[in-house]
Motif scaffolding. Structure first.
Motif, short mmCIF file in Angstrom:
data_model
loop_
_atom_site.label_atom_id
_atom_site.label_comp_id
_atom_site.label_asym_id
_atom_site.label_seq_id
_atom_site.Cartn_x
_atom_site.Cartn_y
_atom_site.Cartn_z
N SER A 26 13.03 -1.76 -3.68
CA SER A 26 12.45 -2.43 -2.51
C SER A 26 11.53 -1.48 -1.74
O SER A 26 10.46 -1.89 -1.25
CB SER A 26 13.53 -3.00 -1.60
N THR A 27 11.87 -0.20 -1.67
CA THR A 27 11.03 0.78 -0.97
C THR A 27 9.70 0.94 -1.70
O THR A 27 8.63 0.96 -1.06
CB THR A 27 11.76 2.14 -0.89
N VAL A 28 9.76 1.06 -3.03
CA VAL A 28 8.53 1.20 -3.81
C VAL A 28 7.66 -0.04 -3.65
O VAL A 28 6.44 0.06 -3.46
CB VAL A 28 8.87 1.46 -5.30
N GLY A 29 8.25 -1.22 -3.70
CA GLY A 29 7.49 -2.46 -3.53
C GLY A 29 6.85 -2.54 -2.16
O GLY A 29 5.68 -2.92 -2.03
N ASP A 30 7.61 -2.21 -1.10
CA ASP A 30 7.07 -2.26 0.27
C ASP A 30 5.91 -1.28 0.45
O ASP A 30 4.89 -1.61 1.06
CB ASP A 30 8.17 -1.94 1.29
N ARG A 31 6.07 -0.07 -0.10
CA ARG A 31 5.00 0.93 0.04
C ARG A 31 3.75 0.49 -0.72
O ARG A 31 2.63 0.70 -0.23
CB ARG A 31 5.47 2.29 -0.48
N PHE A 32 3.92 -0.12 -1.88
CA PHE A 32 2.78 -0.58 -2.66
C PHE A 32 2.00 -1.64 -1.90
O PHE A 32 0.77 -1.58 -1.79
CB PHE A 32 3.25 -1.12 -4.02
N VAL A 33 2.72 -2.61 -1.36
CA VAL A 33 2.06 -3.69 -0.62
C VAL A 33 1.38 -3.14 0.63
O VAL A 33 0.24 -3.49 0.94
CB VAL A 33 3.09 -4.79 -0.26
N THR A 34 2.05 -2.24 1.34
CA THR A 34 1.48 -1.66 2.57
C THR A 34 0.22 -0.87 2.26
O THR A 34 -0.80 -0.99 2.96
CB THR A 34 2.52 -0.75 3.26
N ASN A 35 0.26 -0.04 1.20
CA ASN A 35 -0.91 0.78 0.85
C ASN A 35 -2.06 -0.09 0.35
O ASN A 35 -3.23 0.21 0.63
CB ASN A 35 -0.53 1.81 -0.21
N LEU A 36 -1.77 -1.16 -0.39
CA LEU A 36 -2.82 -2.05 -0.87
C LEU A 36 -3.50 -2.76 0.30
O LEU A 36 -4.73 -2.85 0.35
CB LEU A 36 -2.22 -3.06 -1.85
N LYS A 37 -2.70 -3.25 1.23
CA LYS A 37 -3.28 -3.90 2.42
C LYS A 37 -4.10 -2.92 3.23
O LYS A 37 -5.20 -3.24 3.71
CB LYS A 37 -2.17 -4.48 3.30
N GLY A 38 -3.59 -1.71 3.38
CA GLY A 38 -4.30 -0.69 4.15
C GLY A 38 -5.62 -0.32 3.50
O GLY A 38 -6.61 -0.03 4.20
N SER A 39 -5.66 -0.31 2.18
CA SER A 39 -6.90 0.04 1.48
C SER A 39 -7.98 -1.00 1.75
O SER A 39 -9.15 -0.65 1.95
CB SER A 39 -6.65 0.11 -0.02
N PHE A 40 -7.64 -2.27 1.78
CA PHE A 40 -8.64 -3.30 2.01
C PHE A 40 -8.99 -3.46 3.48
O PHE A 40 -10.11 -3.84 3.82
CB PHE A 40 -8.18 -4.64 1.42
N THR A 41 -8.05 -3.20 4.39
CA THR A 41 -8.37 -3.35 5.81
C THR A 41 -9.26 -2.21 6.29
O THR A 41 -10.07 -2.39 7.20
CB THR A 41 -7.08 -3.40 6.67
N ASP A 42 -9.12 -1.01 5.71
CA ASP A 42 -9.94 0.14 6.11
C ASP A 42 -11.26 0.22 5.34
O ASP A 42 -12.01 1.16 5.50
CB ASP A 42 -9.17 1.46 5.87
N LEU A 43 -11.53 -0.78 4.50
CA LEU A 43 -12.73 -0.77 3.65
C LEU A 43 -13.95 -1.12 4.49
O LEU A 43 -14.09 -2.22 4.99
CB LEU A 43 -12.55 -1.78 2.51
N THR A 44 -14.86 -0.13 4.61
CA THR A 44 -16.12 -0.37 5.31
C THR A 44 -17.19 -0.70 4.27
O THR A 44 -16.96 -0.60 3.07
CB THR A 44 -16.54 0.88 6.10
N LEU A 45 -18.35 -1.09 4.74
CA LEU A 45 -19.45 -1.43 3.84
C LEU A 45 -19.86 -0.20 3.01
O LEU A 45 -20.13 -0.32 1.81
CB LEU A 45 -20.64 -1.96 4.63
N GLU A 46 -19.87 0.96 3.62
CA GLU A 46 -20.23 2.19 2.91
C GLU A 46 -19.24 2.48 1.78
O GLU A 46 -19.62 2.81 0.66
CB GLU A 46 -20.26 3.35 3.90
N LYS A 47 -17.93 2.36 2.07
CA LYS A 47 -16.91 2.60 1.05
C LYS A 47 -16.98 1.54 -0.06
O LYS A 47 -16.78 1.85 -1.22
CB LYS A 47 -15.52 2.61 1.67
N PHE A 48 -17.27 0.30 0.30
CA PHE A 48 -17.37 -0.77 -0.68
C PHE A 48 -18.54 -0.50 -1.63
O PHE A 48 -18.42 -0.66 -2.84
CB PHE A 48 -17.54 -2.13 0.03
N ILE A 49 -19.69 -0.10 -1.08
CA ILE A 49 -20.86 0.20 -1.91
C ILE A 49 -20.55 1.39 -2.84
O ILE A 49 -20.92 1.38 -4.02
CB ILE A 49 -22.10 0.47 -1.04
N ARG A 50 -19.87 2.39 -2.33
CA ARG A 50 -19.50 3.55 -3.13
C ARG A 50 -18.61 3.13 -4.31
O ARG A 50 -18.80 3.58 -5.44
CB ARG A 50 -18.79 4.57 -2.24
#
Length: 147
Positions: free
Chosen positions: A9-33
């Motif tokens: 459950s810890t591994v699953g929670d961390r995976f979901v949290t990190n995946l969400k964080g990756s997309f929420t912090d995605l700026t246009l510059e990072k997306f283009i990169r």
């Protein structure tokens, strides 16, 4: 068993949290990169595979050539039969120097080598003569009448 469930459950929670964080912090510059890196990989991958294939083929051919050279270097005595040539008796250094590609032998060493080859050939011829005579004797014995 509880520890294993907690770990899953810890591994699953961390995976979901990190995946969400990756997309929420995605700026246009990072997306283009990311698009440039992924597109470059997709464009260059076939060429890199071909380059790697050529290098692997070249290495394989070199290895096969080395193996063939080793196999050709091993010659059985039967393959040499009938091909042995006795060197000439000339001890002229000028002629020998022109055709020599290996280590230089002195006159005595060449003479000893010729004598050894002659002795070996004479011994082989004598053995063949004796075996031929034995065969002839056996053929004659067939026709002799024993009483």
């Amino acid at each position: 068993m509880d520890n294993l469930a907690n770990l899953a459950s810890t591994v699953g929670d961390r995976f979901v949290t990190n995946l969400k964080g990756s997309f929420t912090d995605l700026t246009l510059e990072k997306f283009i990169r990311i698009v440039i890196v992924a597109g470059g990989y997709l464009l260059l991958r076939p060429y890199l595979l071909k380059l790697g294939g050529r290098a692997q083929m070249r290495a394989h051919e070199e290895e096969a050539a080395r193996a063939d050279a080793v196999a050709k270097a091993k010659i059985s005595p039967n393959e040499l039969r009938g091909r042995v040539q006795i060197p000439d008796d000339t001890d002229d250094e000028d002629e020998r120097a022109a055709e020599a590609s290996g280590p230089e032998w002195g006159k005595k060493a060449r003479r000893r080598q010729r004598e050894m080859i002659r002795k070996l050939l004479d011994a082989e011829e004598q053995r063949l003569r004796e075996s031929q005579e034995e065969l002839e004797d056996k053929d004659i014995e067939e026709f002799l009448v024993k009483e």
